[in-house]
Design an enzyme around this catalytic site. Sequence first.
Site, PDB file in Angstrom:
ATOM      1  N   ASP A 140       0.883  -1.175   0.000  1.00  0.00           N
ATOM      2  CA  ASP A 140       0.000   0.000   0.000  1.00  0.00           C
ATOM      3  C   ASP A 140       0.916   1.219   0.000  1.00  0.00           C
ATOM      4  O   ASP A 140       1.556   1.523   1.004  1.00  0.00           O
ATOM      5  CB  ASP A 140      -0.890  -0.032   1.256  1.00  0.00           C
TER       6      ASP A 140
ATOM      7  N   LYS B 125       2.577  11.187  -3.465  1.00  0.00           N
ATOM      8  CA  LYS B 125       1.569  10.466  -4.245  1.00  0.00           C
ATOM      9  C   LYS B 125       0.667  11.436  -5.020  1.00  0.00           C
ATOM     10  O   LYS B 125       0.178  11.120  -6.091  1.00  0.00           O
ATOM     11  CB  LYS B 125       0.735   9.609  -3.289  1.00  0.00           C
TER      12      LYS B 125
ATOM     13  N   GLU C 174      -7.321   0.408  -4.588  1.00  0.00           N
ATOM     14  CA  GLU C 174      -7.331   0.348  -3.123  1.00  0.00           C
ATOM     15  C   GLU C 174      -8.648  -0.197  -2.560  1.00  0.00           C
ATOM     16  O   GLU C 174      -8.628  -1.076  -1.692  1.00  0.00           O
ATOM     17  CB  GLU C 174      -6.998   1.716  -2.535  1.00  0.00           C
TER      18      GLU C 174
ATOM     19  N   ASP D  16     -12.885   5.447   2.712  1.00  0.00           N
ATOM     20  CA  ASP D  16     -11.458   5.532   3.052  1.00  0.00           C
ATOM     21  C   ASP D  16     -11.116   6.967   3.471  1.00  0.00           C
ATOM     22  O   ASP D  16     -11.015   7.866   2.630  1.00  0.00           O
ATOM     23  CB  ASP D  16     -10.639   5.088   1.832  1.00  0.00           C
TER      24      ASP D  16
HETATM   25  P1  ADP Z   1      -3.098   7.384   4.034  1.00  0.00           P
HETATM   26  O1  ADP Z   1      -3.978   6.323   3.440  1.00  0.00           O
HETATM   27  O2  ADP Z   1      -3.504   8.779   3.649  1.00  0.00           O
HETATM   28  O3  ADP Z   1      -1.648   7.126   3.782  1.00  0.00           O
HETATM   29  P2  ADP Z   1      -3.666   6.360   6.774  1.00  0.00           P
HETATM   30  O4  ADP Z   1      -4.772   5.470   6.419  1.00  0.00           O
HETATM   31  O5  ADP Z   1      -2.418   5.731   7.270  1.00  0.00           O
HETATM   32  O6  ADP Z   1      -3.310   7.408   5.618  1.00  0.00           O
HETATM   33  O7  ADP Z   1      -4.228   7.398   7.866  1.00  0.00           O
HETATM   34  C1  ADP Z   1      -3.417   8.333   8.485  1.00  0.00           C
HETATM   35  C2  ADP Z   1      -4.267   9.262   9.319  1.00  0.00           C
HETATM   36  O8  ADP Z   1      -4.972   8.515  10.325  1.00  0.00           O
HETATM   37  C3  ADP Z   1      -3.456  10.315  10.049  1.00  0.00           C
HETATM   38  O9  ADP Z   1      -4.102  11.566   9.929  1.00  0.00           O
HETATM   39  C4  ADP Z   1      -3.494   9.827  11.490  1.00  0.00           C
HETATM   40  O10 ADP Z   1      -3.354  10.894  12.414  1.00  0.00           O
HETATM   41  C5  ADP Z   1      -4.883   9.214  11.556  1.00  0.00           C
HETATM   42  N1  ADP Z   1      -5.049   8.263  12.659  1.00  0.00           N
HETATM   43  C6  ADP Z   1      -4.348   7.126  12.899  1.00  0.00           C
HETATM   44  N2  ADP Z   1      -4.784   6.529  14.033  1.00  0.00           N
HETATM   45  C7  ADP Z   1      -5.802   7.292  14.513  1.00  0.00           C
HETATM   46  C8  ADP Z   1      -6.672   7.218  15.662  1.00  0.00           C
HETATM   47  N3  ADP Z   1      -6.566   6.227  16.551  1.00  0.00           N
HETATM   48  N4  ADP Z   1      -7.608   8.189  15.828  1.00  0.00           N
HETATM   49  C9  ADP Z   1      -7.690   9.201  14.945  1.00  0.00           C
HETATM   50  N5  ADP Z   1      -6.922   9.335  13.857  1.00  0.00           N
HETATM   51  C10 ADP Z   1      -5.984   8.396  13.641  1.00  0.00           C
HETATM   52 MG    MG Z   2      -4.598   4.761   2.396  1.00  0.00          MG
END
Ligand code: ADP
Ligand code: MG
Length: 649
Positions: free
Chosen positions: A10, A78, A182, A204
């Site tokens: 991913d 990205k 995705e 998502d």
């Molecule tokens: P992406 O797909 O954009 O790469 P992710 O799916 O990894 O991102 O999500 C990252 C986001 O999720 C960040 O903004 C992070 O702060 C938030 N995040 C991760 N864990 C938590 C949580 N327990 N509560 C709220 N927000 C969270």
């Molecule tokens: Mg993602």
Amino acid sequence: MAEGRVVGIDLGTTNSLIAYMQGDSPVVIPGVDGSNLVPSIVALDPMPADGSRPTVTVGNTARKALIETPERVIYSVKRLMGRGVSEVQAELKLFPFRLAADVDAANPNEVPRIQLGEMTFTPPEVSAYILRQLKRNAERFFGAPVTQAVITVPAYFNDAQRQATKDAGRMAGLEVLRLVNEPTAAALAYGLDREKEGVIAVYDFGGGTFDISILKLKDGIFEVLATNGDTHLGGDDIDNLLLAIALDEIRNDYGIDLRPHADAVQALRKAVIEAKIELSFKDTTHFDIELPNGTRYQREIPRAVFEDLIKPILERTAVPCKQVIADAGINPEEIGEVVLVGGSTRIPAVRRQVDAIFHLSTRGKKPHTELNPDEVVALGAAVQAEILGGSAKSTEDMLLLDVTPLSLGIEALGGVVARIIPRNSTIPASATEHFTTGVDGQTNVAIHVLQGERELATDCRSLARFDLKGIPPMSAGMPRIEVKFLIAADGILHVSAREQRSGKEAQIEVKPTYGLTDEQVESMILDSFDNAEADFAKRLLIEARLEAETILAAVERAPQHPAWQKLTEDEKLTIDALKSVLQIVSTGEDANVIRSATVSLDQATRRFAELMMEEAVTSAIRGKTMDKAGEDLGDEIQAPHPMAAAEFK
Ligand code: ADP
Ligand code: MG
């Protein structure tokens, strides 16, 4: 058999992950720091004094450089993948990094390059560094090279963005067997393909983007009915809002404006993110920050207050959801399953919002949240990787397909689009259409490949142009030109044209107009990557030595720990003996020997580690907190993490 394993990746805007199939279940492979998420951040170390090429770091190490050397750090790359100079410029308005000064903004074929310190990088190169880090994590885990992968991309990614992602894989030394959407990957992670039929919504909500997709499952094939979203909506917006509130409060209540102090702002950002995450599983959070004048900014935030603050942000996800349902031509009631993806869906208020949008609880349904929302896409990629890797149990599993997001065709006479492969065709796909000439004696035909749903060529995205030349002169309408489109399993389009009377032929693998050429990709591989076997062996050796050093240092300190006295003489002697063995072999050149000596020493010290744990727990009960006890332990013994799982040859 670790060799030849296909991994699932991913490649996220905020975080990236790599996963593989362990038996029947997909598992994420952690990095050296033990974390499953690798932040999608790339930094260029300072220029070495001897003028040699600076090192590139990725992930949490790169994040640290954001404070010290922000001009050498890039994130959210990205967003720039497969996009032209003008699109990239618009996107960059929101980010601190800039295009290289010599990028010709007027040239529509120019590949954008980003300035990082004294060097410049194309977006696929930056992504390649992230991929290489993931690849290394997996190689370290397996103790064997990893060369094939499935990579996920947003469902709305066009051909150029997909091609750029594939190029990044190649630069990182990975053969990309398939690009998977995705949302499809998320559905796969939940095994929804086994259900045979149904409509699935994938919600998502990540760090910087919000995507909503409606998938239709039929006979094990996912079709993307519609996608929507907001490319600038995510957890970052919540962080920015909390940060702005905190900065205002500090200025108003303490008379200190932190905004000009980058490191203080960064520290505050870290604190608000921690607070936000805590509020996903606690009713209240508290933060306490030391200000430059020695006073403390202390603040209690109950969850209800937080939820009020973020309400407008969460409501912004409802509009694209309504739109996507309309575009898919379905009723919300037809949606059988909702899958939650993205770290921000851990927020309880987000889950309530999803429930309301899709009328879930009123229909006695719940969204899928059983898997970690920030891991599910990588897990699904691993499922697909296993299928492509050939170990699928039935041919039925092999059939799992993806679809083209947009229609493909060529420009015909009068600038209209002749559609050849309609959108949502399953991949691999191929189709043939016949054309002819419009002018007497015409010997050349220009083939203009287009992507999009509009009727006029000028309204569609131009993917490529090539000429079929040398047709013998004939009257208009006589030549019979067969144009064949083929989308291979990897999602890349090949177009060929053949005049059937003369046998003249021309073809092209469609590279987007501003994509990288094969030669450019090739040279970037040579420029920046070290894929040689020798390098791989060297790296394994370095890592094995590091692990050995870590455990040796911990064992060296062991006799000072009260738990040491509880070991029997025999146990102490064994540990000492194995320690000497490891000390000797770790100066040698064989990574496998070092690793097995490390494992032996690790096993011999296991009871000591347990005793230490008991000790820590006892003192925790005596008043120290459990958290602190855990930290103590973490400092003492660093388990050489992936070794137990590694297979040696
Ligand atoms: P992406 O797909 O954009 O790469 P992710 O799916 O990894 O991102 O999500 C990252 C986001 O999720 C960040 O903004 C992070 O702060 C938030 N995040 C991760 N864990 C938590 C949580 N327990 N509560 C709220 N927000 C969270
Ligand atoms: Mg993602």
